[in-house]
Design a protein around this motif. Structure first.
Motif, mmCIF file in Angstrom:
data_model
loop_
_atom_site.group_PDB
_atom_site.id
_atom_site.type_symbol
_atom_site.label_atom_id
_atom_site.label_comp_id
_atom_site.label_asym_id
_atom_site.label_seq_id
_atom_site.Cartn_x
_atom_site.Cartn_y
_atom_site.Cartn_z
ATOM 1 N N ARG A 55 64.086 63.935 52.248
ATOM 2 C CA ARG A 55 65.006 63.771 51.334
ATOM 3 C C ARG A 55 65.034 62.218 51.119
ATOM 4 O O ARG A 55 65.402 61.550 52.149
ATOM 5 C CB ARG A 55 66.266 64.403 51.443
ATOM 6 N N GLU B 63 69.781 63.067 41.576
ATOM 7 C CA GLU B 63 69.246 63.636 42.242
ATOM 8 C C GLU B 63 68.583 64.985 41.652
ATOM 9 O O GLU B 63 68.898 65.269 40.559
ATOM 10 C CB GLU B 63 70.223 64.437 43.214
ATOM 11 N N GLY C 6 69.391 67.404 45.955
ATOM 12 C CA GLY C 6 68.654 66.800 46.656
ATOM 13 C C GLY C 6 67.420 67.222 47.481
ATOM 14 O O GLY C 6 66.828 66.507 48.074
ATOM 15 N N GLY D 74 66.035 68.743 54.300
ATOM 16 C CA GLY D 74 65.484 67.441 54.048
ATOM 17 C C GLY D 74 64.496 66.924 54.625
ATOM 18 O O GLY D 74 63.908 65.745 54.457
#
Length: 469
Positions: free
Chosen positions: A191, A201, A205, A418
């Motif tokens: 991420r 985003e 994200g 992420g």
């Protein structure tokens, strides 16, 4: 250049030929365009032909590490000034970009010659590529089967030899799923590693852009080109001190690898995928790594509910913005049934529900991160099954959710943690279809994954194993 010679090289190799004057950018482009003309009618991988734009680019003075290499953009995420980015939907068929996105600028500055855009499902919502607007995309290994999604056109084009690498993006598995289905290497970066500028985003994200490639070193160099933080990025990671291209070929050291044959979001993997994981674990052990079976912690169901709310709210926000732009609401018959259902769900997501969804996502990320206090890498199957037939997910909507997660049980988790995750083409089914193995690293741990990928590529090469189309 003849196609047989063209296909013997990855992007780095082609750039080397251009740099030495052995072939021109224009010659490479014409080879790519000719190959596109041969195979695209059967695949529907490239949905916007920009060959004339590419010819102008190839005729200009090109500089950069990939100068002269033909390249394709996904019709979602990255924008090219003066061209449409439809996101796979008729709703945005007139959505002409005013400027290049930051990633497109980076690609062009690296010397890549963009000459088309690739097929994607409507708004990138599906792990297959069968939009009503752009039409179904097919897998070069078996045209009756999906190349995956949402970067299905990109993976199909690379597997068919139109280009050695192509832009892709991944919000729930959309790089890894098609790379696995098409026998390619696919890295989903951490991420914040690649900027979405000038947009904000994507999906809280979870979504990130990069590429699908035939070789590991192409992926590494493309990420070096792409990882440029932009002013105001809501998430960002500084570029690595050592370029990723220099990590490929370096010994990864003795890694602690945890593996699982579980299907995180469904009842079980296809037996051939189970066997592929076990074989990959043995391969890693033979390379000197410590390999142990593990369970993946965290409340997956809560994370999935939260991610679903975040995605649905994002779709609703997109529709609201389009309605405001044109001065009238989006109608149900302007989009696909499943997209409309996601929009309707999104209109019911309150602010509190959205925040709770993010909290569930972040809690899941913290739980999974605990596993990486002990292990350097997690190994599991990328997909739940080999590539499924065209139409399999949508032919019976009552079975849609079950079939969806049966096919893609293991990718969405790592968008929401992420972490970087890559799929490596180490196995094929008895029917000759690719089976990718997923390796997950610590947050910002792409260097470790690239080192391991280079080692696996040497130990069990796949570059010369090409689709039969």
């Amino acid at each position: 250049m003849k196609f047989d010679e063209y296909r013997q090289h990855d992007a780095v190799g082609l750039a080397g030929l251009v740099a030495k004057g052995e072939v021109s950018a224009g010659e490479l482009l014409e080879t790519a365009v000719e190959r596109m003309g041969q195979v695209n009618p059967a695949l529907n991988a490239v949905t916007l032909d920009l060959a004339d734009f590419g010819r102008k680019e190839a005729a200009a003075k090109l500089e950069g590490p990939l100068a002269g290499v033909p390249f394709l953009l996904k019709d979602l995420g990255a924008t090219l000034a003066g061209t449409v980015t439809s996101s796979g939907s008729a709703l945005l068929k007139d959505n002409v970009a005013a400027a290049d996105s930051a990633l497109t600028t980076a690609y062009r500055q690296a010397g890549l010659v963009i000459f088309g855009k690739t097929n994607t499902p409507e708004f990138g919502l599906m792990p297959i590529t069968e939009s009503a607007f752009l039409g179904p995309c097919r897998n070069p290994w078996d045209v009756s089967r999906t190349p995956g999604g949402s970067s299905g056109g990109a993976a199909s084009a690379v597997a068919a030899g139109i280009v050695p690498a192509a832009h892709a993006s991944d919000g729930g598995g959309s790089i890894r799923t098609p790379a696995s289905a098409c026998g390619l290497f696919g890295m989903k970066p951490s991420r914040g590693r690649v900027s979405f500028a000038p947009l904000g985003e994507g999906w809280g994200g979870a979504s990130i852009q990069h590429a699908v490639t035939r070789s590991v070193r192409d992926s590494a160099l493309l990420l070096d080109i792409a990882c440029r933080p932009q002013p105001g990025d809501p998430y960002y990671l500084d570029a690595p001190a050592t370029p990723y291209a220099q990590e490929v070929g370096r010994a990864p050291g003795k890694l602690r690898i945890g593996f699982t044959t579980a299907a995180l979001a469904s009842d079980a993997l296809d037996p051939e995928c189970v066997q592929a994981v076990l074989d990959a674990a043995r391969l890693c052990e033979s390379l000197g790594h410590t390999v142990e079976e593990v369970s993946v912690p965290g409340n997956l169901a809560a994370m999935q509910q939260g991610a679903g709310d975040v995605i649905a709210a994002s779709v609703a926000a997109t529709f609201d913005a389009e309605a405001q732009r044109r001065g009238r609401p989006v109608a149900e018959d302007e989009v696909e049934m499943l997209t409309w259902g996601m929009y309707r769900r999104g209109t019911g997501v309150s602010g509190g529900t959205y925040v709770r969804g993010l909290a569930a996502i972040h809690a899941y990320g913290r739980a999974v991160a605990g596993l990486f206090e002990t292990y350097d890498v997690l190994l599991l199957s990328t997909l739940g099954t080999p590539p499924i037939p065209i139409g399999h997910l949508t032919e019976d909507l009552r079975a849609f959710t079950e079939r969806l997660f049966k096919f893609m049980p293991n990718t969405q988790a790592f968008n929401n943690t992420g972490q970087p995750a890559m799929t490596v083409p180490l196995a094929w089914s008895k029917g000759g279809l690719p089976i990718g193995l997923q390796f997950v690293g610590r947050m910002a741990g792409e260097a470790t994954l690239f080192r391991l990928a280079g080692q696996l590529e040497t130990a069990k090469p796949w570059f010369d194993r090409v689709a039969p189309i």
